[in-house]
Each structure stands twice: as C-alpha cells, then as structure tokens.
Scaffold this motif. Structure first.
Motif, mmCIF file in Angstrom:
data_model
loop_
_atom_site.group_PDB
_atom_site.id
_atom_site.type_symbol
_atom_site.label_atom_id
_atom_site.label_comp_id
_atom_site.label_asym_id
_atom_site.label_seq_id
_atom_site.Cartn_x
_atom_site.Cartn_y
_atom_site.Cartn_z
ATOM 1 N N TYR A 183 0.852 -1.192 0.000
ATOM 2 C CA TYR A 183 0.000 0.000 0.000
ATOM 3 C C TYR A 183 0.895 1.253 0.000
ATOM 4 N N PRO A 184 0.585 2.238 -0.879
ATOM 5 C CA PRO A 184 1.478 3.402 -1.027
ATOM 6 C C PRO A 184 1.850 4.085 0.281
ATOM 7 N N ASP A 185 0.925 4.145 1.255
ATOM 8 C CA ASP A 185 1.250 4.817 2.522
ATOM 9 C C ASP A 185 2.332 4.080 3.302
ATOM 10 N N ASP A 186 2.522 2.746 3.009
ATOM 11 C CA ASP A 186 3.532 1.970 3.732
ATOM 12 C C ASP A 186 4.811 1.801 2.929
ATOM 13 N N GLU A 189 8.134 3.395 4.365
ATOM 14 C CA GLU A 189 8.665 2.667 5.518
ATOM 15 C C GLU A 189 9.383 1.393 5.069
ATOM 16 N N TRP A 190 8.776 0.648 4.102
ATOM 17 C CA TRP A 190 9.399 -0.582 3.609
ATOM 18 C C TRP A 190 10.728 -0.297 2.902
ATOM 19 N N LEU A 191 10.746 0.744 2.055
ATOM 20 C CA LEU A 191 11.985 1.099 1.353
ATOM 21 C C LEU A 191 13.076 1.514 2.329
ATOM 22 N N SER A 192 12.679 2.199 3.395
ATOM 23 C CA SER A 192 13.661 2.598 4.412
ATOM 24 C C SER A 192 14.255 1.370 5.088
ATOM 25 N N GLN A 208 5.116 -4.257 10.135
ATOM 26 C CA GLN A 208 3.723 -4.454 9.727
ATOM 27 C C GLN A 208 3.486 -3.675 8.437
ATOM 28 N N ILE A 209 2.924 -4.396 7.455
ATOM 29 C CA ILE A 209 2.673 -3.764 6.165
ATOM 30 C C ILE A 209 1.265 -4.101 5.705
ATOM 31 N N ARG A 210 0.772 -3.261 4.773
ATOM 32 C CA ARG A 210 -0.510 -3.532 4.121
ATOM 33 C C ARG A 210 -0.242 -3.861 2.662
ATOM 34 N N LYS A 216 -7.790 -3.386 -5.290
ATOM 35 C CA LYS A 216 -7.508 -2.311 -4.324
ATOM 36 C C LYS A 216 -7.949 -2.676 -2.914
ATOM 37 N N GLU A 217 -8.087 -3.975 -2.622
ATOM 38 C CA GLU A 217 -8.423 -4.424 -1.284
ATOM 39 C C GLU A 217 -7.154 -4.509 -0.453
ATOM 40 N N LEU A 218 -7.238 -4.089 0.803
ATOM 41 C CA LEU A 218 -6.068 -4.034 1.677
ATOM 42 C C LEU A 218 -6.135 -5.157 2.702
ATOM 43 N N HIS A 219 -4.941 -5.738 2.984
ATOM 44 C CA HIS A 219 -4.805 -6.764 4.013
ATOM 45 C C HIS A 219 -3.570 -6.455 4.833
#
Length: 932
Positions: A183-186, A189-192, A208-210, A216-219
């Motif tokens: 998910y773009p908002d995460d 953080e993942w790239l960091s 923790q990631i989405r 476009k469903e998020l988990h």
C-alpha cells in the motif's frame, strides 16, 4: 555451456543463448525470448521466424507465420510421450525468401539440434524444479504463513501460492518489485527498512505492512524479514514470512480509535469545565463535528427534555454538507418534538434503553412519526442513547447515517453518553458559575452602590474593606481608609470611642446591635450617624457595620416636630370648620324644599328630612326604620314594584314614581345614588320631589299642543279652500278681462280693463304664493337626493334668459366644475326667484352675475344685480312675508323671499343680502351644505 571441438561454437551463439538462459526471469519469459532470438542466432533474423513447442505450450517470435516454407526443425521426444515432445521450427516468412536463399546447411542444422538438446536439458531441470516447488508450495500452503524471497534489488524471486487467498497471482508477481504490492502509505517505511539492511544482522527484522490486491483491497500482514548475505557480507536478498493480522490490526485500530476518541473527549471535557469560558456553545459545535467524524456519521444531535411542556427541544446539532440543507428545510419539525409523537421510544428511554435503526423499512407502523422524519432527511440508520440524571430522563443524543445497516463502533454508546453528560453538566455548571458570578457582581455592586457607608473590620478595629459611600462620608480615598482604625473615624471625645468598643463587643456576643453616634469627617466636621453592626465571620471576629448619615434626618426630625405642633393647630381649626359646615349641612338637609332620605340594603329608611315628611304627610318618627314601600297606602305598590328594582343598590337611579299617601295621589321625581362606604353595609341616598303640579302642567300643555295641531289642520284646510274658491273666480275675471280688452276700441276703457287684469294677475300670484308658503311652513323635512349645483344653476339661468333678453340684460356666469350636494328639486325655486328679482329690480341694459364660492363644508351661491339696492333698515325684514322694500311701481306680493328663506331653511342652509361691493345694487347669497 559451449560445444568445444565443433563448428557450432561462436561468440554470437554464446553471448545471446547463454545470456537468455542466465537471466533472472521466469521459465515462460526465457522461452519467449529464445523464440524471438532463435532466427538471429541462426543468422536468419530478417528472413525467418521461429516457434518453440513443448507439449501444450508454444512460444513464437514476433511476426511468426506457420506455413509450407519451413527451413528446418528439430524434435526431441521426452519420456516417450508425444505430449512432451520438444520441437524447434524455423520458417521463411514468404516464398521469395525460400527461392532467393540457400537451403539450411549441416552446420546450421547441427546448431539447431544443439540448441534443442540444451533446451531439453534445461526443460528437464525446470520440470524437476517445478516438482520440488510444487511439493514446497504444498507444504507451505498448509500453513497460515506466506513465504517469499527477494533478490538484492527487491524483486520477487519466489512467493507462496497461498497469496492467492488474498486476490494475487504468484506467477504474475515473480520478477516484479515487492513495492508494487505494498500500500502506497507503507511504501516509504518498507523502502527505508530495505535500504538500511547493509550489514549482517543475526536477528530477523519485523514490520507491519498492508498489501493491496488487484481490486484495491487491503490486508494487514506481520512481516518477518531475514536478510541473506554471502561470505563476504554482501547483501544477496531476503527470505521472509508474512502472516495475516487483519483481525488483530482491526482490533488495534479499533482500540486506538476508541482510545483517541475518549482522549479527545477528555480534552474537550477539560475545556467544558473551564469556569472562565463564557460561551460553552462555541466549544460544543467543533466537538460534535469531531465525534461525528470519529463515528463516521452523517449527523449528530442533542435533544433536552422539558418535563413541564412534554417537549424535546433540539439544543445542538451538526451534519455533513449534503444533509444540512434538508435539516434546515425541516427545522420547524426538528427544533421541537412532542413526546406524544414517540410514545414507544420515550418508554424505552424512560427505562434507559437505547434505540437503534438499521433500515427505515424495519421501523414498525406504530412509530410512523419517526419513520416520516427519517424519510424526510434521507436517513437509513440511527443510534440514539437516552441520558438520565438522578434517575430522571433529561434528554438523548444520537447519530444517524444514510447508509443501511450501518455498523457503529462498539464504544459509540459510552462515547455518546459521556459526551451528553459532559455537555449537560458543563451547561448546568456554567449556569451555576454565571449565577454565582452574577451574585458576586450583584453583591459587590450593592456593596459599592449602597447609599449607606459599609465598613468591614476586625474586633480590634482594623478596617478590612469599605465601600464608596464610606469613603465619601469620611472624606478620604479607599486606600487611605484601609490604613485607618475604626477609632480614627470617631470624634476625639473618649465617650464616642468607648461607645464604639462597647458596640463591637456587644455585636460579637449577641450577633448584632444598633446605636446612634457621631463620626468625624476628614475636615474636622462632625456628622450624626446610625450604626447597625452584625457578625460577618464569627471564627475570625470580623464585623460588618452599616453606617447611615442621619444629620439631615435629625434636622428633619426637629422640623417635623415643629410641623407636628403646627398640624395639631390646623387640625383643631379644621375640626371647628367642619363642625360649622356640618351644622350648615344639617340645616340645609332639614330645611331643603325636597325630600331627602337614606336607605339600607333592605330598602328600609335609616333617616329622612322634614321635606320627606311633608311630601308623605307622615311624621319622621313614624317612618324611620320602616320599608320604603310601607310609607305608601294601598294602591302604590303596583307602581313601586314596577319602577324600583335591585339596580337601585348597584348604580345611580332616576325615575318617576306614583304614590298614594294619605289617600292623596301624587307624582314623585325619585333620584338615588349608592354610597360605597368602606367596611360598612351598602347604603343608598335618595331625593324625592313632588312633581304633581308639573305633571298636571305637562298634561295641560299636551292638550294645548293637540289643539294647536287641530288648528294647523284647520289652517291647511282653509288654505286649500281659499286657493280653490278664490283662485277660480279670479281666473274667470282675468279671462273675461282679456276678452274685453281684445274687443274694446276705446283707449280709456282699455286702460281701465288693463288695470283690472294686472291686479287680477297679482291677486292670482298672491293666492298661489300664499298657498305654497303655507304648505312649506307645514313641511318639517324634505326628501333629499344627490344633485349637482352646477346643473341646477345652469337650468335656472337657461329658463330666465328670455326674460333678461326682453330687458336687454346679460346673465354672466362661469361654472366650470361639478358642485355635488344633497338637495330636493324644490331648491330650483330659490334661484329662479332670486334671478327674477334681480331682473325686475335692475335697470335695462345691465348685467347680472352668478358665482359660486367653495369652502370645506359648504357652497356660497351669489347673485349680484345693479339695481337701486336695499336699505340697511329693510335688510332684516325682507325675508318676512308681505314685507317689501320700497320699489316704486315694480309689482310683487311680498311672499317670494319668504318662500326662498323657508326652502333654504328646510335644506339646513342660510340666505342673506348685502350691498354690491362694486357699486350700485345688491348681492343675494345662499349657503348650501356639501354632500357628505
């Protein structure tokens, strides 16, 4: 891999073939690239196309065309199964190419077979790898975790098929960056995290990631990261395991939302309790908007219950923009709700039970008012919480949404109740604070504005506080007064200081005291004061003393004493005057020529004067205490019962009574007036006057009037007889005279006959005018109608114009407008008569002027002639019958102007004459009232 010792080996083959096989891409991608590169490797790049077939799979180069122009092919059977045969085919693209180029040689064929053998080995290894992967995927698929591997660039090398359960296809994810599915908002953080894995870390990382699928469903996933390094510490990639934590995350988010909501509400409540914040409503609306957002509602509202009116009043509400217009349009319904409209809901609220609606369709018919209200606003779901204070329903708070089956957070009940309680308590607390603040300001205002001086001091005499009047009465500033002692404000004589100390001690012992003393002004003047002291704080011996300046009062008391003595003298004098006046009234009462008496509420005589005794012929002592009816002999009661009633005790009364007293029938004018005396029974004072003679005179007068009426009737009869019996002979005489004049030739006889005819005509006019005037005088009123004065005058002028022309006269008038009035057509006789007189009495070849003047109430009609005029002595009498001014030989009966005056009088107007202001002649004028 190279084939040494053969002609097949060349650099182009090595560079292209092995580079494709070594690429970190999927098997299908490698086959597609080999099919694309195969014509080029075999040096047919512009002439041919290729196809690689393996079982059901087929991979073709761009522009591939299957046909009869095959260049060569190579087939390898796998496991003796035709379905697994590997086939490499090379075709010319068209016939011209086949004719222009040499056929496939042995080297090229050997190269094609070599490629087929290499691919056969590669495919075998891929099949074995797929079996291993299948077993591995089956093993991992039976767990709840999803394993994955990334290379050093962050691209997916492997991911467990279990990812399919979350809407993603593992084969499509291979060789794609892992961030494509985060998910773009995460992503940041993942790239960091990925960037910071630069050294060997023995411990795996957690995050923790989405992950977002194609829909476009998020988990939510818990990501366990295990970096991979080679022996030199170089980063090679990641092996990771992700575990689905949707429920846990939802619980965490729910818990966090709940925590944030209550934290926000706690901060809001802290603002609500600020006693110095004047307008609590300014804080409530933003809080409601925030809570509405937290609960994802379309509107939030608060109603408070008015028990005395059985109404629910909307005190606060807010809503989303698309609902605001509907709310404003329906505000007349929303602002006040009667509890009778929602009996079932109110009953639930009384039991402190919440009310929820998931869909309008679920609302029963018994709650049609609520259903209609929600339908108007487009609301589907609602959650309403009642609020009780001290076990009594005070109102409710609710949220609504246009979404069906809205799932409200579990904590919404408590959140809404706490919000309502906070707002309700804050408003009640605000009322209390304002009341206390107002009370404090009121007390301080009363303290400062009191006309009396107020001192707050200790038992030792230290002044703690004082008001403005205290500063004024002592003549110093507030600060100077607080630096003084109570003893400093008394005169230096020791008795006053001792009196003050004694009063303070008495106040502390008894609670209060009052005494008079004197105080010293700063300019050494002394004033009289009255001091009232009471204990303000018993524990600390604080005393409140109210000091009133009574200097003026003392002065007035002395003056009042002087006035009292003077008033006593005046009272004695007035008493003497009243006694004298009383004797005069008694004398008037006893000697009045009429009867005067007083009745009680039973109409019994309390008192009466001598006049009353004389009227009745009964001594006073025989009447007092008896009923008014008893003083009359039998035969009077029928008059008294009819003429006297209960109204005599209630209002002023006047009537004529017929009494029979001592066998004498008399008529009494009876007048009475109730006496409304405080603290005493109702009384009536009356007067009785014997009007027997007056009534007899009235009867005689009536008889005389009847006789006059008969005389008038006889007069009218005489007038009619006279007119009939005299007019006929006169007309006969006139007729025969006219005949004789026509036949007679002798001038002298004609002269005598003409005089007879003229006098006969005059006699006829006199008879007719006398009858006409008599008729007018017997007429009391005329029937009036709407008429136009302009038309009346124009008609009269038109009739009289021939007579004026015979005398060479002009009748001049200028009547341009309408003059409306109420008149009888007989009014025309007035202006005909006046015009006729003007023509008769004016010299020939002169003019007669007719004009109209107008004021607010009447019209003034003026007829102006140029005759000889009328003497002033004659003017008052010319309108009387048979009175004529001296006009020489001009004919007339003397009745014309009398008729004019009578007609004008019947119209309520007036008539007169005055001299012509322009010279010789007269002006006759008539005033006529305008039409209302």
């Amino acid at each position: 891999m190279v084939l040494m010792g053969t002609s097949v080996h060349n650099s182009l083959f090595d560079d292209m073939f092995y580079e494709i096989l070594a690429k970190d891409i999927s098997f299908d991608q490698k086959m597609e690239e080999l099919a694309k590169a195969l014509p080029k490797i075999l040096q047919y790049s512009e002439k041919a196309s290729a196809r690689i077939s393996f079982g059901p799979y087929s991979y073709r180069s761009p522009g591939f065309k299957q046909g009869k122009y095959q260049i060569s092919s190579s087939n390898i059977s796998k496991n003796d199964e035709e379905d697994h045969e590997l086939c490499l085919e090379l075709f010319y693209n068209n016939l011209s190419l086949k004719n222009n180029y040499a056929p496939f040689n042995s080297d090229e064929k050997q190269k094609l077979d070599f490629i087929a053998n290499i691919l056969s080995i590669f495919i075998d290894k891929e099949i074995e790898l797929k079996k291993v992967r299948y077993d591995y995927d089956f093993l991992l698929g039976s767990t709840n975790e999803i394993t994955y591997s990334l290379n050093s660039e962050g691209k997916i090398v492997y991911i467990s098929p279990k990812i399919q359960e979350y809407g993603l296809h593992p084969e499509q994810m291979i060789s794609r960056p892992f961030t494509d599915y985060i998910y773009p908002d995460d992503s940041d953080e993942w790239l960091s995290i990925f960037k910071n894995i630069t050294s060997v870390d023995p411990l795996p990382l957690k995050a923790q990631i989405r992950i977002q699928n194609y829909n476009k469903e998020l988990h939510w996933f818990q990501n366990h990261i295990d970096p991979i390094y080679d022996g030199m510490g170089n980063f090679l990639g990641i092996n990771g395991i992700i575990s689905e934590i949707n429920r846990r995350k939802e619980a965490e988010i729910h818990s966090q939302e709940q925590s944030n909501a209550f934290r926000f509400l706690a901060r809001a409540c802290n603002q609500f309790v600020d006693p110095f914040f004047e307008d609590i409503d300014l804080l409530i609306e933003p809080v409601l908007e925030k809570i509405m957002g937290i609960l994802d509602a379309d509107s939030i509202f608060i109603y408070e219950l008015n028990h005395s009116e059985n109404n629910l009043h909307l005190t606060h509400y807010t809503c989303v923009p698309h609902l605001k217009e509907k709310c404003e349009l329906a505000m007349d319904k929303l602002s006040s709700l009667s509890t009778a409209q929602f009996p079932n809901i109110i009953e639930k609220f009384q039991k402190n039970e919440p009310y929820s609606v998931n869909s309008i369709g679920q609302i029963p018919d018994s709650e049609k008012n609520l259903k209609g209200l929600l339908t108007t606003l487009g609301i589907e779901s609602a959650q309403i919480m009642p609020v009780h204070v001290e076990n009594q329903l005070v109102g409710f708070i609710g949220v609504v949404s246009g979404t069906k089956n809205k799932q409200w957070p579990s904590y919404s009940d408590d959140l809404l109740r706490i919000l309502f309680d906070s707002i309700f308590n804050a408003k009640e607390r605000g009322k209390t604070y304002r009341m206390l603040d107002n009370t404090m300001h009121l007390y301080r205002s009363l303290f400062d504005r009191s006309n009396d001086a107020i001192f707050i001091h200790s038992s030792e005499g230290t002044i703690i506080d004082a008001n403005r009047s205290a500063c004024k009465i002592i003549g110093c500033s507030h600060s100077d007064l607080l630096s003084m002692k109570i003893a400093d404000i008394y005169p230096p004589e020791s008795k006053y200081v001792a009196q003050s100390n004694s009063a303070i001690q008495k106040t502390l012992n008894e609670g209060s005291t009052r005494f008079e003393s004197k105080m010293k002004h700063m300019y050494d003047s002394v004033i009289d004061v009255e001091i009232s002291s009471s204990v303000l704080d018993k524990e600390n011996n604080i005393v409140l003393s109210i000091v009133r300046d009574i200097t003026e009062r003392k002065k007035y008391e002395m003056e009042l004493e002087s006035y009292r003595k003077h008033l006593e003298e005046l009272v004695d004098q007035r008493t003497s005057e009243l006694q004298t006046a009383n004797s005069w009234v008694s004398a008037l009462y006893d000697n009045a020529p009429i009867g005067i008496g007083v009745l009680d509420n039973d109409l019994e005589l309390i008192d009466l004067n001598k006049g009353m005794a004389e009227i009745t012929g009964i001594p006073r002592e025989n009447i007092v205490g008896k009923s008014l009816f008893s003083i009359c002999t039998e035969g009077s009661s029928k008059y008294l019962d009819k003429d006297l009633g209960p109204d005599i005790l209630e209002k002023q009364f006047s009537t004529e009574l017929h009494w029979v007293c001592n066998k004498k029938h008399i008529c009494i004018q009876f007048n009475s007036q109730p006496l409304g005396l405080n603290d005493s029974p109702q009384k009536v004072i009356f007067t009785a006057q014997d009007i027997t003679r007056r009534k007899q005179a009235e009867i005689a007068l009536k008889d005389y009037a009847d006789q006059l009426e008969k005389s008038n009737e006889m007069k009218d009869l005489f007038t009619d007889i006279m007119r009939h019996d005299l007019l006929n002979p006169a007309n006969i005489v006139k007729g025969f005279t006219d005949v004789l004049i026509k036949k007679e030739k002798e001038e002298k006889k004609i002269h005598y006959l003409s005089r007879i005819r003229d006098n006969t005509e005059r006699l006829i006019d006199m008879i007719e005018n006398t009858a006409y005037l008599s008729k007018l005088e017997s007429t009391e009123t005329l029937e009036l109608q709407k008429m136009d004065l302009n038309q009346i005058l124009t008609s009269c002028i038109s009739e009289m114009s021939p007579l004026a022309e015979n005398e060479n006269m002009d009748i001049i008038y200028d009547l341009q407008q309408s003059y409306p009035l109420q008149a009888n057509p007989i009014i025309k006789e007035v202006f005909i008569n006046l015009l006729s007189n003007a023509i008769k009495y004016s010299p020939s070849e002169n003019s007669i002027h007719v004009g109209v003047q107008e004021n607010d109430a009447a019209f003034k009609i003026m007829i102006k002639d140029s005759g000889s005029g009328i003497a002033d002595d004659d003017k008052p009498y010319i309108f009387n019958r048979f009175n004529r001014a001296q006009k020489g030989s001009i004919k007339g009966t003397g009745l014309g102007l009398a008729i004019v005056k009578r007609i004008v009088d019947l119209h309520g107007g007036s008539v007169g004459v005055e001299d012509n202001p322009e010279g010789q002649g007269s002006v006759f004028w008539v005033y006529m009232k305008k039409r209302p």
